[in-house]
Design an enzyme around this catalytic site. Structure first.
Site, mmCIF file in Angstrom:
data_model
loop_
_atom_site.group_PDB
_atom_site.id
_atom_site.type_symbol
_atom_site.label_atom_id
_atom_site.label_comp_id
_atom_site.label_asym_id
_atom_site.label_seq_id
_atom_site.Cartn_x
_atom_site.Cartn_y
_atom_site.Cartn_z
ATOM 1 N N ASP A 1 150.979 81.717 73.676
ATOM 2 C CA ASP A 1 150.103 82.845 74.005
ATOM 3 C C ASP A 1 150.030 82.954 75.523
ATOM 4 O O ASP A 1 149.942 81.927 76.213
ATOM 5 C CB ASP A 1 148.699 82.637 73.410
ATOM 6 N N ASP A 2 150.071 84.172 76.029
ATOM 7 C CA ASP A 2 150.039 84.333 77.484
ATOM 8 C C ASP A 2 148.623 84.239 78.041
ATOM 9 O O ASP A 2 148.431 84.199 79.264
ATOM 10 C CB ASP A 2 150.677 85.665 77.890
ATOM 11 N N GLU B 1 165.309 42.908 39.537
ATOM 12 C CA GLU B 1 163.956 43.351 39.231
ATOM 13 C C GLU B 1 163.252 43.876 40.481
ATOM 14 O O GLU B 1 162.030 43.882 40.560
ATOM 15 C CB GLU B 1 163.137 42.204 38.615
#
Length: 454
Positions: free
Chosen positions: A9-10, A373
Site C-alpha cells: 500500500d502506498d 514395526e
C-alpha cells in the site's frame, strides 16, 4: 497457522495498521510502498500471500497482480486485492488480472484473518502438490493436465442451500457456467441431499427460515465422509457471532449478503481449486502405488518414497524457514506378538495401526512404514510442541481400542514415539537420526510414551 504476508500500500498509515493486526495474530509481515517494490519483494522474500492495494502511483494493483501471475516465480502466490473500490466492474477487473480474493477498506478483522488463513491453507496444499508431482515426475509418472483440470472444475458438483430467491438468482447468474450446480430451496430435504452424493462444494445460508444453517455445517463436519468437503456460508452483514461459530465448526469461507456476483465467483473458484488440489494429492498417491512406492501390507508409503520426498520437503522448509517435524512410531513388544500369534497375527496389528495413524493425521502429512514395526509421520508447517500433542493423541488412539488378532482374540498394543523438528542446515538423514534417538529414549524410559529430541 502462521504465514509470511506481503502488505502492499502506498499509504504508510494503512501499511502499519495492517501490519499490527497481522502481527497480533502471529503472522510474519513484509511491507512494500509501491508496485515495483512489491514485485521485487515477491521474488526475493517468497511470501505466502500478498495483500495488494489497487490505487498506487507507479503501478496500480491490477497491473502488479498481472505481472505476479505472469511470472513463474510468483504465479503460485495468492493475491488479495485490498481496495476502497466497490464497483462490480473493479472486482471483475481484479479477477481477470488473476486476483484470488478481495477485501474492502477498512478491512474487517474477521474477514481479513479468514481470507488470509483460507488462502494460505490453499497455497500450502498447492506447494505440497507441486513437491509431490515433482517426486512423481522423477519416478516417471505423468504430470497433471491443466486443460483437464479446468474442465473438471466446470463439472464440479456444487450444492447451494438457500431459501432467499434474490440470493439464489445472484448465485445462479454468477455460476451459470458451472454444469454441476444444484440449488436446494426445500430445506427439509437438505440433510438427505447433502448425504446423497459426493459434493465438491456446499454453499449454506446462515439466514434460512426453516432451520439453523450452522447445524447443517456441523452435520457435514461430524461425518467422516463429508469432513473434507469445502463449505462456504452466506452470512448477514455484521453477524460476526455466527461467522465465528461457523469457522469454529470448520467452515472454509463466507460471503456476505446481499450476494455480489464477482465475490461469490472468486470464493467458489478458490474452494474448487482447493478441492482439486486435494483430489490431485489423492491421485498422485494412487499413481505411486503403480510405481511400487507403497508398502503392500499397510497401504502406507514405503522407505523408497520417503527418501525421495523427504529430501524435497527438507529443502523447501530450509529455504522458506518453516517448521518441519518428523514423528517416529514403534510398536512396543512387537516380537512377542509375532511369537505368540505368528506373522499373520502381527500383520493384522500392523495393518490396523497403519489405518489408525492415517485417519488421524492431515492429508498433507507423509505417513510411511520404514521398518518391520516402525512408522514415520512427516508434518510440514508443524513445530515440536504441536507435533508432541499429535503424537500423544496417536499413542492414546493406539492403546485405547484392542486389536482383533483373530476372531477369538483381542490384543492391547501400545506404541512409543520419538519426535524431532528440523534444525538449521540439517538434512533429511540428520532429522530422522535425531527422531530415532528420541524414540530409543522413549523405549528405554518404559515405552508407551513420547520423547522429543532436544
Amino acid at each position: 497457522m502462521t504465514a509470511k504476508v506481503l502488505v502492499v500500500d502506498d499509504v504508510y498509515v494503512i501499511r502499519k495498521v495492517l501490519e499490527a493486526k497481522l502481527i497480533s495474530e502471529y503472522f510474519e509481515v513484509i511491507l512494500a510502498g509501491s508496485g515495483q517494490e512489491a514485485l521485487d519483494k515477491a521474488i526475493n522474500e517468497n511470501p505466502d500471500i500478498v495483500l495488494l492495494d489497487v490505487m498506487m502511483p507507479d503501478l496500480d494493483g491490477f497491473e502488479v497482480c498481472r505481472r505476479l501471475k505472469a511470472d513463474p516465480r510468483t504465479a503460485h502466490i495468492p493475491v488479495v486485492m485490498v481496495t476502497g473500490l466497490d464497483h462490480p466492474s473493479d472486482r471483475i477487473t481484479g479477477l481477470e488480472a488473476g486476483a484470488d480474493d478481495f477485501l474492502t477498506k477498512p478491512a474487517n478483522d474477521v474477514a481479513l484473518f479468514a481470507r488470509v488463513r483460507n488462502l494460505v491453507r490453499l497455497k500450502t496444499m498447492f506447494d505440497e502438490l507441486r513437491v509431490r508431482e515433482s517426486t512423481s515426475l522423477a519416478l516417471g509418472l505423468a504430470p497433471s493436465d491443466p486443460a483437464l483440470d479446468a474442465a473438471r472444475q466446470l463439472d464440479a458438483a456444487i450444492l447451494v442451500i438457500e431459501d432467499d430467491p434474490q440470493s439464489v438468482d445472484q448465485i445462479a447468474k454468477a455460476l451459470r457456467q458451472q454444469r454441476g450446480l444444484v440449488v436446494l430451496s426445500d430445506i427439509d430435504a437438505a440433510p438427505a441431499t447433502i448425504n446423497g452424493r459426493e459434493w465438491d462444494l456446499v454453499i449454506v445460508s446462515l439466514t434460512l427460515e426453516a432451520t439453523d444453517g450452522l447445524r447443517l455445517c456441523a452435520l457435514m463436519r461430524s461425518s467422516e465422509r463429508l469432513r473434507q468437503t469445502p463449505v462456504l456460508v452466506l452470512s448477514r452483514s455484521g453477524d460476526n457471532r455466527s461467522l465465528l461459530k461457523a469457522f469454529e465448526l470448520g467452515v472454509n469461507d463466507y460471503v456476505t449478503k446481499p450476494v455480489d456476483r464477482a465475490e461469490i465467483l472468486a470464493r467458489v473458484n478458490s474452494q474448487l481449486r482447493r478441492k482439486r488440489f486435494q483430489d490431485r494429492l489423492r491421485e498422485t498417491m494412487i499413481l505411486s502405488v503403480e510405481m511400487a512406492v507403497i508398502d503392500p501390507l499397510t497401504g502406507l508409503h514405503n522407505r523408497r518414497y520417503l527418501d525421495g520426498h523427504l529430501a524435497q520437503r527438507v529443502s523447501q522448509a530450509q529455504l522458506q524457514h518453516r517448521p518441519l517435524t518428523a514423528v517416529l512410531l514403534d510398536i512396543d513388544h512387537f516380537k512377542a506378538v509375532n511369537d505368540t500369534y505368528g506373522h499373520a497375527g502381527g500383520d493384522v496389528v500392523l495393518k490396523q495401526i497403519a489405518q489408525r495413524i492415517r485417519l488421524n493425521v492431515r492429508g498433507v502429512d507423509i505417513v510411511a512404514r520404514i521398518g518391520g514395526e516402525e512408522f514415520v509421520v512427516i508434518m510440514p508447517e508443524v513445530d515440536l510442541e504441536e507435533a508432541t500433542l499429535i503424537a500423544q493423541r496417536l499413542l492414546r488412539i493406539t492403546a485405547r481400542e484392542p486389536f482383533s488378532v483373530t476372531d477369538a482374540v483381542e490384543l492391547t498394543v501400545t506404541t512409543s514415539a520419538g519426535i524431532a523438528q528440523l534444525q538449521y542446515a540439517e538434512d533429511a538423514a540428520g532429522l530422522l537420526r535425531r527422531a530415532d534417538a528420541a524414540l530409543y529414549r522413549a523405549k528405554a524410559e518404559g515405552r508407551n510414551r513420547v520423547v522429543a529430541a532436544g
